[in-house]
Design a protein around this motif. Structure first.
Motif, PDB file in Angstrom:
ATOM      1  N   VAL A  70       1.103  -1.114  -0.082  1.00 44.15           N
ATOM      2  CA  VAL A  70       0.070   0.027   0.081  1.00 44.15           C
ATOM      3  C   VAL A  70       0.843   1.312  -0.109  1.00 44.15           C
ATOM      4  O   VAL A  70       1.648   1.425   1.098  1.00 44.15           O
ATOM      5  CB  VAL A  70      -0.959  -0.058   1.168  1.00 44.15           C
ATOM      6  CG1 VAL A  70      -1.864   1.383   1.126  1.00 44.15           C
ATOM      7  CG2 VAL A  70      -1.754  -1.255   1.080  1.00 44.15           C
ATOM      8  N   TYR A  71       0.875   2.135  -0.870  1.00 46.35           N
ATOM      9  CA  TYR A  71       1.574   3.173  -1.104  1.00 46.35           C
ATOM     10  C   TYR A  71       0.639   4.209  -1.068  1.00 46.35           C
ATOM     11  O   TYR A  71      -0.433   4.573  -1.211  1.00 46.35           O
ATOM     12  CB  TYR A  71       2.239   3.362  -2.538  1.00 46.35           C
ATOM     13  CG  TYR A  71       3.328   2.205  -2.813  1.00 46.35           C
ATOM     14  CD1 TYR A  71       4.396   1.864  -2.171  1.00 46.35           C
ATOM     15  CD2 TYR A  71       2.696   0.941  -3.724  1.00 46.35           C
ATOM     16  CE1 TYR A  71       5.288   0.727  -2.367  1.00 46.35           C
ATOM     17  CE2 TYR A  71       3.612  -0.035  -3.879  1.00 46.35           C
ATOM     18  CZ  TYR A  71       4.820  -0.237  -3.338  1.00 46.35           C
ATOM     19  OH  TYR A  71       5.567  -1.118  -3.587  1.00 46.35           O
ATOM     20  N   GLU A  72       1.649   5.494  -0.786  1.00 48.55           N
ATOM     21  CA  GLU A  72       1.034   6.942  -0.667  1.00 48.55           C
ATOM     22  C   GLU A  72       1.870   7.695  -1.315  1.00 48.55           C
ATOM     23  O   GLU A  72       3.096   7.769  -1.274  1.00 48.55           O
ATOM     24  CB  GLU A  72       0.945   7.421   0.886  1.00 48.55           C
ATOM     25  CG  GLU A  72       0.331   8.717   1.063  1.00 48.55           C
ATOM     26  CD  GLU A  72       0.060   9.114   2.414  1.00 48.55           C
ATOM     27  OE1 GLU A  72      -0.844   9.693   2.810  1.00 48.55           O
ATOM     28  OE2 GLU A  72       1.041   8.825   3.257  1.00 48.55           O
ATOM     29  N   PHE A  73       1.054   8.948  -2.008  1.00 49.79           N
ATOM     30  CA  PHE A  73       2.066   9.752  -2.886  1.00 49.79           C
ATOM     31  C   PHE A  73       1.461  11.088  -2.961  1.00 49.79           C
ATOM     32  O   PHE A  73       0.093  11.026  -2.904  1.00 49.79           O
ATOM     33  CB  PHE A  73       2.690   9.164  -4.216  1.00 49.79           C
ATOM     34  CG  PHE A  73       1.695   9.253  -5.013  1.00 49.79           C
ATOM     35  CD1 PHE A  73       1.263  10.249  -6.076  1.00 49.79           C
ATOM     36  CD2 PHE A  73       0.624   7.922  -5.165  1.00 49.79           C
ATOM     37  CE1 PHE A  73       0.418   9.872  -6.935  1.00 49.79           C
ATOM     38  CE2 PHE A  73      -0.232   8.098  -6.286  1.00 49.79           C
ATOM     39  CZ  PHE A  73      -0.639   8.845  -7.174  1.00 49.79           C
ATOM     40  N   THR A  74       2.040  12.004  -3.230  1.00 50.85           N
ATOM     41  CA  THR A  74       1.199  13.536  -3.629  1.00 50.85           C
ATOM     42  C   THR A  74       1.935  13.703  -5.212  1.00 50.85           C
ATOM     43  O   THR A  74       2.787  13.812  -5.687  1.00 50.85           O
ATOM     44  CB  THR A  74       1.712  14.457  -2.819  1.00 50.85           C
ATOM     45  OG1 THR A  74       1.792  14.407  -1.237  1.00 50.85           O
ATOM     46  CG2 THR A  74       1.057  16.029  -3.062  1.00 50.85           C
TER      47      THR A  74
END
Length: 224
Positions: A70-74
């Motif tokens: 599970v990844y998070e980015f802007t």
């Protein structure tokens, strides 16, 4: 009705296999679009977990494990996004920094897999080959049922349901009866019968009759 139930299951299975092939091709095209877009932003791994799938074939069983991240980015426009991706490297754990790529204007199609990932290509190829064989088997079953099994069953049912009939034989025509007497058959009363007695046949009775009787004593003597 029987044909519907027999062919419904392999048809649904074949449809599922075709849908899986389409999904694999679409996923690969989206990955290639993200790799070629040139848009790269920093991201972070929020979670890592694994799923295990077990397949049984009689007494034998095989299992495979797939990693999920599970990844998070802007994004470039300042919006925050999270996405889940399978097949990532096992060296990436929770809290690691990653590079996220996505097509222009489509951050919802982001990926953290590196461009040209060998495992992705090999896994997609194996999956497509397996699904192709699976769909071919389903289609082959349907063709076999319609061309071999169904006609054979119909013929057997007709033989069971129809009444028994003796085998037909061609009528035998008797030979024609003769109209007259056969050739050489005598047509009149036979002639040439003998009218006299045969030569040497006695024509009278004997004149001398022996007197006395056997065993009687001769006159004037003693019987012997």
């Amino acid at each position: 009705m029987l044909d519907f139930f027999v062919l419904a299951l392999p048809t649904l299975m074949a449809a599922g296999g075709i849908a899986g092939m389409i999904w694999a091709v679409v996923r690969l095209r989206r990955l290639r679009a993200a790799w070629r877009s040139g848009i790269e932003v920093p991201g972070r791994c929020l979670r890592l977990y694994a799923t295990t799938t077990t397949r049984r074939q009689g007494p034998h069983a095989s299992s495979s494990t797939t990693l999920h991240h599970v990844y998070e980015f802007t994004a470039a426009d300042g919006t925050h996004h999270r996405f889940e991706e399978s097949g990532g490297p096992a060296t990436v754990i929770e809290g690691d920094a990653v590079t996220v790529r996505y097509p222009q204007g489509r951050p919802d199609r982001a990926t953290a897999l590196p461009p040209g990932d060998v495992r992705t290509w090999v896994g997609t190829g194996v999956l497509l080959a397996f699904l192709a064989v699976f769909v071919t088997g389903c289609a082959g079953f349907g063709v076999f049922y319609l061309t071999v099994f169904k006609p054979t069953g119909e013929k057997a049912r007709e033989r069971v349901e129809e009444p028994w009939r003796p085998p037909s034989a061609a009528p035998v025509t008797p030979p024609p009866l003769p109209d007259g007497a056969p050739s050489g058959f005598p047509t009149g009363i036979p002639s040439g019968f003998p009218s006299d007695l045969p030569t040497g046949f006695p024509s009278g009775f004997p004149t001398d009759v022996p007197g006395g009787r056997p065993g009687a004593p001769a006159p004037g003597g003693v019987s012997r």
